[in-house]
Write an enzyme that holds these catalytic residues in place. Structure first.
Site, PDB file in Angstrom:
ATOM      1  CD  GLU A   1       3.381  -0.556   7.236  1.00 39.46           C
ATOM      2  OE1 GLU A   1       2.807   0.188   6.430  1.00 39.46           O
ATOM      3  OE2 GLU A   1       2.792  -1.098   8.190  1.00 39.46           O
TER       4      GLU A   1
ATOM      5  CG  HIS B   1      -0.343   0.038   2.540  1.00 40.83           C
ATOM      6  ND1 HIS B   1      -0.031  -1.120   3.221  1.00 40.83           N
ATOM      7  CD2 HIS B   1       0.038   1.058   3.355  1.00 40.83           C
ATOM      8  CE1 HIS B   1       0.500  -0.810   4.395  1.00 40.83           C
ATOM      9  NE2 HIS B   1       0.563   0.515   4.505  1.00 40.83           N
TER      10      HIS B   1
ATOM     11  CG  HIS C   1       3.823   4.482   5.471  1.00 39.46           C
ATOM     12  ND1 HIS C   1       2.946   5.045   6.361  1.00 39.46           N
ATOM     13  CD2 HIS C   1       3.340   3.246   5.232  1.00 39.46           C
ATOM     14  CE1 HIS C   1       1.982   4.181   6.652  1.00 39.46           C
ATOM     15  NE2 HIS C   1       2.185   3.083   5.968  1.00 39.46           N
TER      16      HIS C   1
HETATM   17 CO    CO Z   1       1.113   1.274   6.323  1.00 37.92          CO
END
Ligand code: CO
Length: 134
Positions: free
Chosen positions: A130, A7, A79
């Protein structure tokens, strides 16, 4: 080592407005808002065929994205999340290469109930990364 893009997270000052934009202007499938008190955010998931977009809005007084929104009042990309097969192996390889893992270096359970780690943006082209064990 990294696999699929899982994502892209976008911090937004107006969650309902951003949700409506993705749904009505861009024609995307969007979820209901989901409060994640452990992470200090309310999230709307935008489902794309090949990845998700997560619209993040601060939840609670000490939300980790409050400072980001103070610096970026109209919102912005917060992020990127990449999938890895083995998060501990990925962490050890990154640490051996000199990259910095945020926090205490131990994986936490992330927004999708899977182990995640965050990497220092200064080590990766100014982008907070991440890693999620897929
Ligand atoms: Co995230």
């Amino acid at each position: 080592m990294i696999g699929r893009l899982n994502h892209v997270a976008i911090a937004v000052p107006d969650l309902a407005g951003a949700t409506a934009q993705y749904r009505d202007v861009l024609g995307a499938r969007v979820s209901e808002p989901v409060d994640q008190p452990d992470h200090g955010v309310t999230v709307v998931f935008v489902e794309l065929p090949n990845a998700k977009i997560e619209l993040l809005h601060p939840l609670g007084a000490d939300s980790p994205i409050a400072g980001f929104l103070a610096r970026n009042p109209s919102g912005g990309i917060h992020h990127l999340c990449y999938e890895v097969e083995d998060i501990l192996a990925a962490r050890d390889r990154l640490l051996a290469g000199g990259a910095r893992v945020l926090g205490d270096g131990e994986p936490k359970i992330g927004a999708h109930d899977k182990p995640v780690l965050f990497l220092h943006p200064k080590d990766f082209a100014g982008t907070l990364i991440e890693l999620e064990q897929a």
